[in-house]
Design a protein around this motif. Structure first.
Motif, short mmCIF file in Angstrom:
data_model
loop_
_atom_site.label_atom_id
_atom_site.label_comp_id
_atom_site.label_asym_id
_atom_site.label_seq_id
_atom_site.Cartn_x
_atom_site.Cartn_y
_atom_site.Cartn_z
N PHE A 86 0.83 -1.20 0.00
CA PHE A 86 0.00 0.00 0.00
C PHE A 86 0.86 1.26 0.00
O PHE A 86 0.59 2.20 -0.73
N ASN A 87 1.91 1.26 0.81
CA ASN A 87 2.82 2.41 0.82
C ASN A 87 3.57 2.52 -0.50
O ASN A 87 3.78 3.62 -1.02
N ALA A 88 3.96 1.38 -1.05
CA ALA A 88 4.72 1.40 -2.30
C ALA A 88 3.90 2.01 -3.44
O ALA A 88 4.41 2.81 -4.22
N ILE A 89 2.62 1.65 -3.53
CA ILE A 89 1.82 2.16 -4.65
C ILE A 89 1.20 3.52 -4.34
O ILE A 89 0.56 4.11 -5.22
N ALA A 90 1.43 4.03 -3.15
CA ALA A 90 0.95 5.38 -2.83
C ALA A 90 1.71 6.44 -3.62
O ALA A 90 1.21 7.53 -3.85
N GLU A 91 2.90 6.10 -4.09
CA GLU A 91 3.74 7.03 -4.82
C GLU A 91 3.30 7.05 -6.29
O GLU A 91 3.31 6.02 -6.96
N PRO A 92 2.87 8.22 -6.81
CA PRO A 92 2.32 8.28 -8.17
C PRO A 92 3.24 7.75 -9.27
O PRO A 92 2.78 7.10 -10.21
N GLN A 93 4.54 8.01 -9.17
CA GLN A 93 5.45 7.54 -10.22
C GLN A 93 5.55 6.02 -10.22
O GLN A 93 5.70 5.41 -11.28
N ARG A 94 5.41 5.41 -9.06
CA ARG A 94 5.43 3.94 -9.01
C ARG A 94 4.17 3.38 -9.66
O ARG A 94 4.23 2.35 -10.34
N ARG A 95 3.05 4.04 -9.46
CA ARG A 95 1.82 3.59 -10.13
C ARG A 95 1.96 3.74 -11.65
O ARG A 95 1.49 2.88 -12.41
N GLU A 96 2.63 4.80 -12.10
CA GLU A 96 2.87 4.98 -13.54
C GLU A 96 3.74 3.85 -14.08
O GLU A 96 3.49 3.33 -15.17
N ILE A 97 4.76 3.47 -13.32
CA ILE A 97 5.63 2.36 -13.74
C ILE A 97 4.80 1.09 -13.87
O ILE A 97 4.89 0.37 -14.87
N LEU A 98 3.96 0.80 -12.88
CA LEU A 98 3.13 -0.41 -12.94
C LEU A 98 2.20 -0.37 -14.14
O LEU A 98 1.99 -1.39 -14.81
N ALA A 99 1.65 0.80 -14.44
CA ALA A 99 0.75 0.92 -15.59
C ALA A 99 1.51 0.62 -16.88
O ALA A 99 0.98 -0.08 -17.77
N LEU A 100 2.73 1.10 -17.01
CA LEU A 100 3.53 0.81 -18.21
C LEU A 100 3.87 -0.67 -18.31
O LEU A 100 3.85 -1.26 -19.39
N LEU A 101 4.15 -1.28 -17.17
CA LEU A 101 4.56 -2.69 -17.17
C LEU A 101 3.39 -3.63 -17.48
O LEU A 101 3.62 -4.80 -17.79
N ARG A 102 2.16 -3.11 -17.43
CA ARG A 102 1.01 -3.96 -17.81
C ARG A 102 1.15 -4.42 -19.26
O ARG A 102 0.67 -5.49 -19.62
N ALA A 103 1.79 -3.60 -20.09
CA ALA A 103 1.92 -3.92 -21.52
C ALA A 103 3.07 -4.89 -21.81
O ALA A 103 3.16 -5.40 -22.91
N GLY A 104 3.93 -5.12 -20.84
CA GLY A 104 5.06 -6.03 -21.05
C GLY A 104 6.31 -5.53 -20.36
O GLY A 104 6.27 -4.56 -19.60
N GLU A 105 7.42 -6.21 -20.62
CA GLU A 105 8.68 -5.90 -19.96
C GLU A 105 9.33 -4.65 -20.55
O GLU A 105 9.18 -4.38 -21.74
N TRP A 106 10.04 -3.93 -19.68
CA TRP A 106 10.76 -2.72 -20.09
C TRP A 106 12.14 -2.72 -19.45
O TRP A 106 12.29 -3.07 -18.29
N PRO A 107 13.16 -2.22 -20.19
CA PRO A 107 14.44 -1.93 -19.54
C PRO A 107 14.32 -0.61 -18.77
O PRO A 107 13.53 0.26 -19.13
N VAL A 108 15.11 -0.47 -17.74
CA VAL A 108 15.01 0.70 -16.87
C VAL A 108 15.25 2.00 -17.65
O VAL A 108 14.60 3.01 -17.38
N THR A 109 16.16 1.97 -18.61
CA THR A 109 16.45 3.21 -19.36
C THR A 109 15.22 3.69 -20.13
O THR A 109 14.94 4.88 -20.18
N ASP A 110 14.47 2.76 -20.71
CA ASP A 110 13.26 3.14 -21.45
C ASP A 110 12.17 3.63 -20.51
O ASP A 110 11.45 4.58 -20.82
N LEU A 111 12.05 2.96 -19.36
CA LEU A 111 11.06 3.42 -18.37
C LEU A 111 11.38 4.84 -17.92
O LEU A 111 10.49 5.69 -17.84
#
Length: 117
Positions: free
Chosen positions: A15-40
């Protein structure tokens, strides 16, 4: 002087981890598949170290997995870690359903009243 209230470490609580908006954005991007950190990082307009820090937190709470692919490390979503959030939110489903039922009854009553006028 008031004592500081102890908080659960961000890295131990989904709950604390996903409270951070940028982490929720990362999770939303990862729904589409794997990403390298540089692209994220590029996609989110943040530095690579900043993205790595968020990914580390998400990994530690079980929301992200990582695998090596050549020289790259690919990050992917592990949605099983969201189960506690899903179960908690699900506890409010009855409230929402009752609210929609009340709204539907209200709309039907309005239609009936207009037809009678």
């Amino acid at each position: 002087m008031m004592a500081a209230v102890a908080r659960a470490a961000t890295t131990s609580d989904v709950f604390n981890a996903i409270a951070e908006p940028q982490r929720r954005e990362i999770l939303a991007l990862l729904r589409a598949g794997e990403w390298p950190v540089t692209d994220l990082a590029r996609e989110l307009g943040m530095t690579q170290p900043g993205a790595s820090k968020h990914l580390r937190v998400l990994r530690e709470v079980g929301l992200v997995r990582v695998r090596g692919a050549g020289k790259q490390r690919l990050y992917g979503l592990d949605a099983r870690g969201l189960r506690p959030v899903h179960e908690w939110v699900g506890g409010f489903e009855r409230f929402w359903n009752e609210s929609f039922d009340r709204l539907d009854t209200y709309v039907q009553d309005l239609k009936q009243t207009r037809q009678e006028e």
